[in-house]
Design a protein around this motif. Structure first.
Motif, PDB file in Angstrom:
ATOM      1  N   ALA A  21      40.210  44.740  43.728  1.00  0.00           N
ATOM      2  CA  ALA A  21      41.508  45.230  43.254  1.00  0.00           C
ATOM      3  C   ALA A  21      42.040  44.293  42.178  1.00  0.00           C
ATOM      4  O   ALA A  21      41.918  43.073  42.292  1.00  0.00           O
ATOM      5  CB  ALA A  21      42.495  45.304  44.412  1.00  0.00           C
ATOM      6  N   THR A  31      41.443  49.658  40.989  1.00  0.00           N
ATOM      7  CA  THR A  31      40.476  49.322  42.022  1.00  0.00           C
ATOM      8  C   THR A  31      39.084  49.758  41.552  1.00  0.00           C
ATOM      9  O   THR A  31      38.928  50.784  40.904  1.00  0.00           O
ATOM     10  CB  THR A  31      40.776  50.034  43.356  1.00  0.00           C
ATOM     11  N   ALA A  43      43.770  49.759  49.368  1.00  0.00           N
ATOM     12  CA  ALA A  43      43.898  48.476  48.654  1.00  0.00           C
ATOM     13  C   ALA A  43      45.357  48.222  48.295  1.00  0.00           C
ATOM     14  O   ALA A  43      45.858  47.104  48.476  1.00  0.00           O
ATOM     15  CB  ALA A  43      43.023  48.485  47.408  1.00  0.00           C
TER      16      ALA A  43
END
Lengths: 123, 421
Positions: A21, A31, A43
């Motif tokens: 990320a 990401t 994420a």
């Protein structure tokens, strides 16, 4: 502005994608490595406000078995999971129960119901 | 309950239930499931956590939720009969099945085909020979899981888990949620044997330390476990003297591997594979004995129940066709061999007709690797390649061979990991 990269393993499904990320000014801006959109959401949540599903059991009276498996209808804040599990220890339900029945509405006021994972017939 | 069944299914877990549903959809009229527990659903009933069903049902389910879905598919089918509390003692090559139950006594049943879906068992302390005393408080992780999630007992309060298989990791979280303290998870391999997501959400979330390349060298305690001695191991998994340290605990849970449960298969004289410990099968999951099929963890231990259901549906379909005398004609047998970097591959051979058919191969890698390529070759020719970002022994690899490819096969195929990508 600082651009940071963090590597994390997605837990949304057993594929366990390794996600890199990109974080700019505390915000996840991209990401890589996730094979589905759930990974991107994971994420973002994980790096800001991590959430988890909760599964546990509650006592049943009058059922074929002594315990009923239960699951949160949605994710809960990770930091409140142990509190929610403790709250479920004092819950008792009466059989019969159907999968999806609410056994603990709005657990700890977090806006998420705890529901039955399976049917439980009367003994 | 009389006359000859089209299919008798041994075991009512996800494999047995999925096989029964598929068998009926493919024309079987009389199917019997024999289950030794008090209800169907198998080990899923004690796996109260979620993460099941994303592939097979396109929905995230808990273990009991997945079991419920499987049961709901067959419970109202008049073609399917289920006997619980029934233990199968023997399956014969003529498809006679001998079973006992408290309600019905000794049963001798006959079928046209049999599907073996007995699942697997946990390895125990005896299987790995941990030295030390023999106190109470040493459990397999699955036995503890049943106690906690179905019977309503806690096996202890201060836990050490040996082995980082998925059941061990799941139990680390489960015990933490129930207010226990999990002191450590010890893994003899230099890598974890569980799914990565379980390391994250079951260990890291609860600050439980994972010691890789470590094992238990002694269990202490006279009546009850009082602690263990852990030690680091070398590359040959031998404890390194001088690295020992003590961990205080009242309970040891073992998550040290699963073994397909094949006593009945041995009784039948089926060819078993030394590495999978399950019957050798073709792509329809027919074993070395015609009319005897097998699917799920009894064939090879899966990490996803979704793949168990997929495999059982194949076995159910072809057992149904065999019972109707409609098995596809076989033109050639193609052996499937694990090559470099691959530990096991199922099915072990393909029995193909003149036309090809879509075949899914399941493999386990021998070592964790990154950025590799799965290569399937036959007679020096490359049949198929598939790039894989990560391979791990704990995560089964699935690859589909399309009909156009299998139609062209004439000799043995080999499946290998190519690191030179």
């Amino acid at each position: 502005m600082a651009i940071e990269q963090k590597v994390l393993n997605c837990i949304m499904c057993p594929m366990g994608c390794e996600i890199t990320a990109t974080i700019e000014a505390g915000v996840v801006t991209g990401t890589i490595g996730n094979r589905c959109p759930r990974g991107a959401k994971y994420a973002k949540d994980e790096l800001t406000a991590p959430m988890r599903m909760l599964t546990s059991t509650v006592r049943v009276t009058g059922g074929r078995l002594r315990l009923l498996p239960v699951v949160s209808a949605d994710v809960l804040p990770k930091g409140r999971i142990l509190d929610c599990a403790e709250a479920l220890r004092s819950v008792t339900v009466d059989a019969p129960i159907h999968a999806g029945d609410v056994v603990c509405p709005d657990v700890l006021g977090l806006g998420v119901d705890i529901v039955a994972s399976r049917d439980m017939e009367r003994a | 309950m009389s006359g000859t069944y089209d299919i008798i299914i041994i075991g009512g877990g996800p494999a047995g239930l999925s096989a029964a549903d598929s068998a009926v959809q493919n024309g079987a009229k009389k199917v019997l499931i024999l289950e030794r527990d008090r209800e169907v659903g198998g080990i899923l009933q004690q796996c109260v956590h979620n993460g099941f069903g994303l592939h097979h049902f396109k929905q995230e389910l808990t273990g009991p939720g997945y079991a419920q879905r499987c049961y709901d598919m067959v419970k109202d089918r008049p073609e399917v009969e289920i006997l619980v509390d029934t233990m199968v003692l023997e399956v014969r090559t003529d498809k006679t099945v001998v079973a006992v139950s408290p309600a019905k006594g000794r049963l001798e049943l006959t079928a046209k085909t049999v599907i073996l879906t007995m699942g697997c068992r946990e390895r125990t302390r005896g299987a790995i020979r941990i030295p030390g005393t023999r106190p109470a408080g040493v459990y397999t992780a699955g036995a503890a899981q049943r106690m906690v999630n179905m019977e309503g007992y806690l096996p202890g309060k201060k836990i050490v888990i040996l082995g980082s298989g998925d059941i061990g990791l799941i139990m680390a979280r489960r015990m933490s949620l129930e207010g226990c303290k999990v002191q450590a998870v010890l893994e003899i391999c230099p890598f974890s044997n569980g799914l990565t997501r379980n390391i994250v959400q079951c260990l890291n979330d609860y600050d439980i330390p994972l010691y890789l390349s470590h094992t238990i060298v002694a269990i202490h305690g006279r009546d009850r476990v009082s602690g263990i001695t852990a030690a680091k191991v070398d590359e040959k998994m031998r404890p390194i003297p001088g690295t020992e340290f003590e961990i205080d605990c009242d309970t040891v849970l073992l998550s040290v591997g699963l073994i397909p449960e094949n006593e009945l298969s041995r009784g039948l004289g089926l060819t078993l594979h030394p590495k999978t410990s399950g019957p050798v099968v073709d792509q329809h999951r027919e074993t070395s004995q015609p009319g005897i099929f097998a699917a799920g963890n009894v064939v090879h231990v899966h990490d996803l129940v979704d793949f168990v259901s997929d495999e059982a549906e194949i076995a159910g379909k072809y057992a149904a066709l065999a019972s109707l005398g409609q098995s596809p004609a076989v033109d050639r047998v193609i052996e499937v061999k694990p090559g470099a970097g691959i530990n096991t591959c199922v099915p072990q051979h393909l029995r193909l007709g003149i036309e090809g058919e879509n075949v899914r191969l399941f493999m386990r890698a021998a070592q964790p690797k990154r950025g590799v390529k799965l290569v399937i070759t036959s007679g020096g020719e490359t049949v198929l390649t598939k790039p894989l970002a990560v391979v791990k022994p704990s995560e089964m690899i699935a690859v589909d061979l399309p009909a156009a490819k299998t139609a062209a096969l004439s000799g043995e195929i080999s499946v290998a990991i190519d690191e030179g990508v």
